[in-house]
Design an enzyme around this catalytic site. Structure first.
Site, PDB file in Angstrom:
ATOM      1  N   SER A  73     -12.274   7.663   6.301  1.00 61.10           N
ATOM      2  CA  SER A  73     -11.232   7.546   5.283  1.00 61.10           C
ATOM      3  C   SER A  73     -10.809   6.127   4.967  1.00 61.10           C
ATOM      4  O   SER A  73     -10.133   5.889   3.962  1.00 61.10           O
ATOM      5  CB  SER A  73      -9.996   8.361   5.692  1.00 61.10           C
ATOM      6  N   SER A 129      -9.847   9.256   2.492  1.00 64.14           N
ATOM      7  CA  SER A 129      -8.578   9.570   1.870  1.00 64.14           C
ATOM      8  C   SER A 129      -7.689   8.358   1.622  1.00 64.14           C
ATOM      9  O   SER A 129      -6.623   8.465   1.015  1.00 64.14           O
ATOM     10  CB  SER A 129      -7.816  10.571   2.745  1.00 64.14           C
ATOM     11  N   LYS A 157      -0.336   4.051   2.843  1.00 66.85           N
ATOM     12  CA  LYS A 157      -0.814   5.383   2.483  1.00 66.85           C
ATOM     13  C   LYS A 157       0.331   6.395   2.446  1.00 66.85           C
ATOM     14  O   LYS A 157       1.246   6.339   3.284  1.00 66.85           O
ATOM     15  CB  LYS A 157      -1.869   5.789   3.512  1.00 66.85           C
TER      16      LYS A 157
END
Length: 471
Positions: free
Chosen positions: A181, A157, A81
């Site tokens: 997320s 996310s 990420k």
């Protein structure tokens, strides 16, 4: 075998490298070819680390040729990420302001995966600063597309990682989760995801400076993997669990606990708080419940989870209070439009006074106790990661009604992050062309029980990915 390398499970990829059936370079190149083929359509991989990945693969091949033992993830490519540090690579958070914020060292989970032989192949997209909403859209890299349906969000996310894994661009993705997320994009993209107990995996989120964040950020944010199947999750779980001097929160709890007397009780709550659940999601939960019954679990519908609405209110108030002092600066970094999601929360929820904050911390403990008692009676909970099928991109930032709808959809993720217990998202099938899934929640530090139950579901319902983008 070359054409099929990127389709193989992570353990199978590593075994092929260790057994000299393929080279680590061939394995990495197979994934790089897949990235070149599909990433232009889905925009999940942001900073491609092709040269670095090949160099790491070459070192792996030299070690094997020298007779050295290779790790359990030898040669397996993974994405990271954009908010998690990879040594020598910018940790951009998806914003122009941090385009050149080069990480001096790997974050602890990246270091652990490397030590197990895995190869970082690229950073993955996120909402700007992780704060612009649930949809994976960043100022620096644009929108990531759900490979099942371009009109639906991939979630976030950790949406970039979920899409990369779902389409075969990487075997594994390293995301993080403070309220859904990892688990929401897993459901929306048809992959599996693990949100561990608070303190299970070591982390260091001091990316933007030397200071640690406040108590909410310390307690809520947990790094977690995404994978195409539960067996891959289990292997990564074993690699990531443990302690690290950079993270005094990480505790030396065994990765596998004592066996519990069976049949193991599973509480089922399809509509937490009775705020509504889509028929497709309710159907997924019923299907998963049937699979668990078939596997010998004692599956029981229960009225509700403990103190849901109270927990959600406390979660919101605590995080807003912690966030308020930096909001004027953060708002500018998010830019026009990017600030709407958090801005609506800031407008609705006033920061707590010192006295109110102290009471909220006590409420937090009381809610955790209630959940511990609930999970003492029912070691596992089956429920939704998100109570609707994948929604349209940016719904949560469109207006107050959209934000409320998304907040309600991920409510079980929010409350389980708040109480610090583990959850495993697992797919259950496809309805109207979109993947469906559920999550299995367990007692603190009993990720093993969650993984066992998720495996039982997968064994009966199958694996949905990798998929070619349906754009």
């Amino acid at each position: 075998m070359q054409d099929a390398l990127w389709k193989m499970s992570a353990p199978a990829q590593a075994e092929a490298v260790r057994g000299a059936q393929v080279s680590a370079v061939e394995l990495v190149d197979s994934h790089l070819d897949r990235i070149a083929e599909v990433n232009p359509q889905v925009n999940a991989v942001t900073q491609l680390l092709a040269g670095r990945a090949r160099e790491a693969a070459e070192r792996t091949d030299r070690r094997r040729a020298a007779g050295e033992a290779l790790g359990p993830l030898a040669g397996v490519p993974f994405t990271v990420k954009e908010s998690t540090a990879v040594e020598g690579v910018p940790t951009t958070f998806g914003t122009e302001r941090f385009r050149d914020l080069v990480a001096p060292a790997d974050a602890p989970p990246v270091a652990r995966l490397r030590a197990a032989g895995a190869v970082p192949i690229g950073h993955s997209n996120i909402p700007t600063l992780i704060l612009a909403g649930m949809h994976t859209r960043s100022e620096l890299f644009g929108d990531t597309v759900n490979p099942w349906d371009a009109s639906r969000t991939p979630g976030g996310s950790s949406g970039g990682d979920a899409v990369a894994v779902a389409t075969g661009m990487a075997a594994l993705g390293l995301g993080n989760d403070s309220g859904g997320s990892v688990r929401v994009p897993a459901q929306f993209c048809g992959v599996a995801g693990l949100k561990p107990s608070t303190g299970r995996f070591p982390a260091d989120h001091r990316v933007l400076g030397p200071d640690d964040p406040g108590p909410a950020s310390q307690m809520l944010v947990t790094d977690g993997p995404l994978a195409r199947c539960v067996g891959d999750l289990r292997l990564v779980y074993e690699v990531l669990a443990g302690t690290d001097p950079r993270d005094p929160r990480a505790v030396p709890v065994p990765a596998y606990g004592e066996a519990l007397p069976g049949p193991l009780k599973v509480a089922v709550v399809a509509d937490p708080g009775e705020h509504g659940v889509h028929p497709a999601v309710r159907g997924a939960i019923e299907t998963a419940a049937g699979a668990l019954r078939d596997a010998g679990y004692d599956v029981r519908e229960v009225p509700d989870v403990p103190r849901l609405d109270e927990a959600l209110e406390a979660y919101g108030r605590i995080t807003v209070t912690e966030f308020a002092p930096t909001w004027p600066v953060v708002r500018k970094l998010l830019g026009e439009g990017g600030d709407r999601y958090i801005g609506m929360a800031m407008e609705r929820t006033p920061p707590a006074s010192a006295e109110e904050f102290m009471k909220l911390m006590g409420t937090w403990m009381a809610i955790r106790r209630s959940w511990a008692e609930f999970l003492d009676a029912y070691p596992l909970l089956l429920g939704p990661s998100f109570t609707e099928p994948p929604v349209e991109p940016g719904l949560e930032s469109r207006d107050g009604a959209g934000r409320d709808r998304v907040g309600a959809g991920l409510r079980l993720c929010s409350v389980t992050s708040f109480v610090g217990v583990p959850g495993v998202a697992v797919p259950t099938g496809v309805v109207d062309g979109l993947p469906t899934g559920v999550q299995i929640v367990g007692r603190a530090f009993r990720e093993d029980l969650c993984l066992d139950a998720a495996q039982a579901i997968e064994d009966r319902l199958g694996v949905l990915t990798p998929v070619d983008p349906r754009i």
